[in-house]
Design an enzyme around this catalytic site. Structure first.
Site, PDB file in Angstrom:
ATOM      1  N   LYS A 114      14.798 -37.718 -24.504  1.00 16.57           N
ATOM      2  CA  LYS A 114      13.794 -37.098 -25.171  1.00 16.57           C
ATOM      3  C   LYS A 114      13.521 -37.524 -26.470  1.00 16.57           C
ATOM      4  O   LYS A 114      12.556 -37.780 -27.007  1.00 16.57           O
ATOM      5  CB  LYS A 114      14.027 -35.288 -25.070  1.00 16.57           C
ATOM      6  CG  LYS A 114      14.025 -34.925 -23.810  1.00 16.57           C
ATOM      7  CD  LYS A 114      12.990 -35.361 -22.805  1.00 16.57           C
ATOM      8  CE  LYS A 114      13.265 -34.934 -21.483  1.00 16.57           C
ATOM      9  NZ  LYS A 114      12.553 -35.842 -20.409  1.00 16.57           N
ATOM     10  N   GLU A 198      11.879 -29.071 -33.157  1.00 16.66           N
ATOM     11  CA  GLU A 198      10.254 -29.391 -33.241  1.00 16.66           C
ATOM     12  C   GLU A 198       9.594 -28.059 -33.929  1.00 16.66           C
ATOM     13  O   GLU A 198      10.301 -27.017 -33.633  1.00 16.66           O
ATOM     14  CB  GLU A 198       9.614 -29.744 -31.993  1.00 16.66           C
ATOM     15  CG  GLU A 198       9.988 -31.133 -31.155  1.00 16.66           C
ATOM     16  CD  GLU A 198       9.386 -31.033 -29.815  1.00 16.66           C
ATOM     17  OE1 GLU A 198       8.835 -30.201 -29.366  1.00 16.66           O
ATOM     18  OE2 GLU A 198       9.681 -32.127 -29.298  1.00 16.66           O
ATOM     19  N   HIS A 233       9.805 -22.389 -16.751  1.00 12.55           N
ATOM     20  CA  HIS A 233       9.550 -23.726 -16.947  1.00 12.55           C
ATOM     21  C   HIS A 233       9.342 -24.261 -15.305  1.00 12.55           C
ATOM     22  O   HIS A 233       9.424 -25.450 -15.221  1.00 12.55           O
ATOM     23  CB  HIS A 233      10.772 -24.248 -17.498  1.00 12.55           C
ATOM     24  CG  HIS A 233      10.792 -23.897 -19.122  1.00 12.55           C
ATOM     25  ND1 HIS A 233      10.009 -24.110 -19.892  1.00 12.55           N
ATOM     26  CD2 HIS A 233      11.708 -22.682 -19.477  1.00 12.55           C
ATOM     27  CE1 HIS A 233      10.244 -23.611 -21.238  1.00 12.55           C
ATOM     28  NE2 HIS A 233      11.172 -22.709 -21.058  1.00 12.55           N
ATOM     29  N   ARG A 290       8.294 -40.776 -12.118  1.00 14.38           N
ATOM     30  CA  ARG A 290       8.089 -40.332 -10.630  1.00 14.38           C
ATOM     31  C   ARG A 290       6.749 -39.994 -10.094  1.00 14.38           C
ATOM     32  O   ARG A 290       5.916 -39.482 -10.772  1.00 14.38           O
ATOM     33  CB  ARG A 290       9.249 -39.488 -10.331  1.00 14.38           C
ATOM     34  CG  ARG A 290       8.706 -38.056 -10.977  1.00 14.38           C
ATOM     35  CD  ARG A 290       9.998 -36.865 -10.619  1.00 14.38           C
ATOM     36  NE  ARG A 290       9.382 -35.597 -11.155  1.00 14.38           N
ATOM     37  CZ  ARG A 290       9.536 -35.274 -12.193  1.00 14.38           C
ATOM     38  NH1 ARG A 290       9.922 -35.906 -13.160  1.00 14.38           N
ATOM     39  NH2 ARG A 290       9.018 -34.002 -12.634  1.00 14.38           N
TER      40      ARG A 290
HETATM   41  C1  MV4 Z   1       7.159 -26.869 -26.480  1.00  9.93           C
HETATM   42  C2  MV4 Z   1       6.399 -25.729 -26.661  1.00  9.93           C
HETATM   43  C3  MV4 Z   1       5.810 -25.260 -27.927  1.00  9.93           C
HETATM   44  N1  MV4 Z   1       6.079 -25.960 -28.903  1.00  9.93           N
HETATM   45  N2  MV4 Z   1       7.431 -27.469 -27.501  1.00  9.93           N
HETATM   46  C4  MV4 Z   1       9.357 -28.107 -23.449  1.00  9.93           C
HETATM   47  C5  MV4 Z   1      10.086 -28.105 -21.828  1.00  9.93           C
HETATM   48  C6  MV4 Z   1       9.000 -27.906 -21.190  1.00  9.93           C
HETATM   49  N3  MV4 Z   1       9.407 -27.153 -19.712  1.00  9.93           N
HETATM   50  C7  MV4 Z   1       8.297 -26.661 -21.779  1.00  9.93           C
HETATM   51  N4  MV4 Z   1       8.298 -27.100 -23.216  1.00  9.93           N
HETATM   52  C8  MV4 Z   1       7.545 -26.681 -24.069  1.00  9.93           C
HETATM   53  N5  MV4 Z   1       7.871 -27.144 -25.601  1.00  9.93           N
HETATM   54  C9  MV4 Z   1       6.898 -26.859 -28.706  1.00  9.93           C
HETATM   55  N6  MV4 Z   1       7.163 -27.638 -30.122  1.00  9.93           N
HETATM   56  C10 MV4 Z   1       6.061 -25.104 -25.271  1.00  9.93           C
HETATM   57  C11 MV4 Z   1       6.719 -25.761 -24.258  1.00  9.93           C
HETATM   58  C12 MV4 Z   1       6.350 -25.196 -22.956  1.00  9.93           C
HETATM   59  C13 MV4 Z   1       7.099 -23.825 -22.694  1.00  9.93           C
HETATM   60  C14 MV4 Z   1       7.831 -23.136 -23.431  1.00  9.93           C
HETATM   61  C15 MV4 Z   1       8.323 -21.896 -23.278  1.00  9.93           C
HETATM   62  C16 MV4 Z   1       7.987 -21.399 -22.176  1.00  9.93           C
HETATM   63  C17 MV4 Z   1       7.251 -21.776 -21.133  1.00  9.93           C
HETATM   64  C18 MV4 Z   1       6.750 -23.077 -21.451  1.00  9.93           C
HETATM   65  C19 MV4 Z   1       5.940 -23.713 -20.425  1.00  9.93           C
HETATM   66  C20 MV4 Z   1       5.245 -25.156 -20.815  1.00  9.93           C
HETATM   67  C21 MV4 Z   1       5.614 -25.675 -21.912  1.00  9.93           C
END
Ligand code: MV4
Length: 500
Positions: A114, A198, A233, A290
């Site tokens: 990443k 971040e 997620h 992918r």
């Molecule tokens: C984030 C974010 C908000 N701010 N990064 C990274 C892994 C991916 N599966 C979700 N990610 C996120 N990265 C920053 N700087 C919000 C997400 C995010 C998320 C975060 C918490 C709970 C559910 C999520 C679902 C999609 C995206």
């Protein structure tokens, strides 16, 4: 020519269908848990890999490469999950003289870290979330960034994805403890405890761009997908196009995605994921080298076959998708899992007794099971995907509701009841949601009609048939009407209950 699919379930069957369209023979591989599975019985050839554990079957690179050699497979397609993003597997295929259907090992490697992919994107002037670009040795390394960016920040695993090792930090005094927990989780999940930080984006949407690129320099962005409805997620519902993206933002997302692909010299089918903030700003999240689970919504809206494109690209052919390809209509996908929503979505392995799939206008089923199938505990519990298409989003939602009422799976619990509730939610129908919405909604006390019991369904059937003046209950296909009637009766009788 023969193609071996190093995967199982619905995606193996999906790739086999593309092979048949191209006149390519199919080779399945399987573990003992899948020996009677549809992907095995439907292939031209099948090779046993070993016992159920993935490490001894679908992740066992030498066994899969040996299966390709033994069956004379010229191509190997990894599907998604398992070895789909393993540079080692891509190299092992190459060394064995078998064409890996996917990007180069170098591209896979570049997108695996990443922090490294963030650096590559910054160089390519693709917007990334403000943050640190190298792995931090300790919380102290992040303090300056956090002070300058301001809290809240998000700690993330350099080697990770899918939310593992992710920690939100709202105050400086919480940073040290959050860092050590995130590092420990990252180490346990990825054998690499590196952490970076971040600026946290509040309530972003997850929007991804589908890319298709051949080995002659032709690259096309084939629409975007809305993937914000995630549970812990894990994507649950995906759509194409996104209801939140206008033409200007769409153009900027596509340009950024193509620049990302150029930065890594990408070919084959890939997806660039972005976070889109409520103010319309967007940031690179990650690039998936992918085929995605949710590729069918793109196929339905653009009328393309992304799997045949991948195979043709692997054979050195030119893209058959034009850069000016236009979207038409709207598609929505629901991932059907053998999990029990009434028991915290715990896995529900077992034998599928009855499987009745919805049909009719705008309905596509990509499923990896049939009546009698054994759903093992050893693998991801996704049974398949319900994909609906309509001329517009409202029609697609109405068709989704109709298809969900027709859909029947017995013998294992599934997430179907979740979708039957979700499709009635105003926020869903209006498209007003973000990445946190589904987790928040599932955690909220909801007055929902419990799924009708078999007796209530039968009584509803009797009332319907008597009302219709018929002597005997109508055939099983009306069960969905029975269930709807029973649900309405339960709500009327105040039996809807708070589900926590
Ligand atoms: C984030 C974010 C908000 N701010 N990064 C990274 C892994 C991916 N599966 C979700 N990610 C996120 N990265 C920053 N700087 C919000 C997400 C995010 C998320 C975060 C918490 C709970 C559910 C999520 C679902 C999609 C995206």
């Amino acid at each position: 020519m023969r193609l071996l699919v190093a995967n199982r379930g619905e995606i193996a069957l999906r790739i086999f269908r593309a092979c048949r369209d191209l006149g390519i023979e199919t080779v399945a591989v399987y573990s003992d848990a899948d020996r009677a599975a549809p992907h095995v019985t439907s292939a031209d050839y099948a090779v046993r890999l070993g016992p159920p554990p993935s490490a001894e079957s679908y992740l066992a690179i030498p066994r899969i490469v040996e299966a390709a050699r033994a069956t004379g497979a010229a191509l190997v397609h990894p599907g998604y999950g398992f070895l789909a993003e393993s540079a080692d597997f891509a190299r092992a295929c190459q060394s064995a003289g078998v064409t890996f259907v996917g990007p180069s090992a170098a591209s896979i490697e570049a997108m695996g870290s990443k922090t490294r992919s963030r650096e590559l994107m910054q160089k390519a002037r693709v917007p990334v979330v403000p943050g640190t670009t190298s792995a931090a040795r300790g919380a102290g390394d992040l303090q300056d960034f956090a002070r300058s960016a301001g809290y809240p920040i998000l700690l993330k695993a350099s080697a990770g994805g899918g939310g593992k090792g992710m920690r939100r930090v709202d105050r400086e005094q919480d940073l040290a403890a959050a860092f050590s927990r995130a590092a420990a989780e990252a180490k346990a999940s990825f054998n690499d405890g590196s952490i970076y930080a971040e600026k946290l984006l509040e309530r972003p949407r997850h929007v991804e761009v589908q890319l298709v690129a051949d080995r002659r320099g032709n690259r096309v962005a084939v629409g975007e997908r809305e993937c914000s409805l995630q549970r812990r997620h894990q994507k649950v519902v995906e759509e194409c196009p996104s209801a939140a993206i206008g033409p200007d933002l769409r153009d900027r997302l596509f340009s950024a995605a193509l620049a990302a692909a150029d930065a890594v010299g990408y070919d084959s089918c890939g997806t660039v994921e972005f976070l889109v903030a409520p103010d319309g700003s967007f940031y690179f999240l990650e690039m998936n080298t992918r085929l995605q689970v949710e590729h069918p919504v793109t196929e339905e809206v653009f009328g393309v076959d992304l799997v045949t494109e991948m195979i043709r690209i692997a054979l050195g052919e030119k893209l058959s998708i034009r850069p000016d390809i236009a979207a038409r209509g709207h598609a929505i996908e629901c991932r059907i899992y053998a999990e029990d929503p009434a028991r915290g979505f715990s896995p529900s392995p077992g034998v599928v007794e009855r499987l009745h799939l919805p049909e009719g206008p705008g309905v596509r089923n990509d499923v990896g099971i049939e009546a009698g199938s054994w759903v093992p505990i050893d693998y991801d519990p996704m049974l398949g995907k319900l994909v609906v298409f309509g001329p517009d989003r409202e029609t697609a939602i109405d068709r989704l509701a109709r298809a969900l009422e027709e859909y029947e799976v017995t013998g294992v619990e599934t997430t179907l009841p979740l979708f039957r509730e979700l499709v009635r939610q105003p926020d869903f129908r209006s498209g007003r949601f973000h990445t946190q919405w589904l987790d928040d909604w599932l955690a909220s006390p909801r007055l929902v009609a419990r799924e009708a019991t078999a007796e209530e369904t039968f009584l509803a059937a009797l009332s319907l048939t008597e009302a219709a003046g018929r002597a005997s209950p109508r055939p099983a296909r009306d069960r969905s009407r029975w269930r709807e009637t029973a649900r309405a009766a339960a709500l009327r009788s105040g039996e809807g209950r708070l589900r926590r």
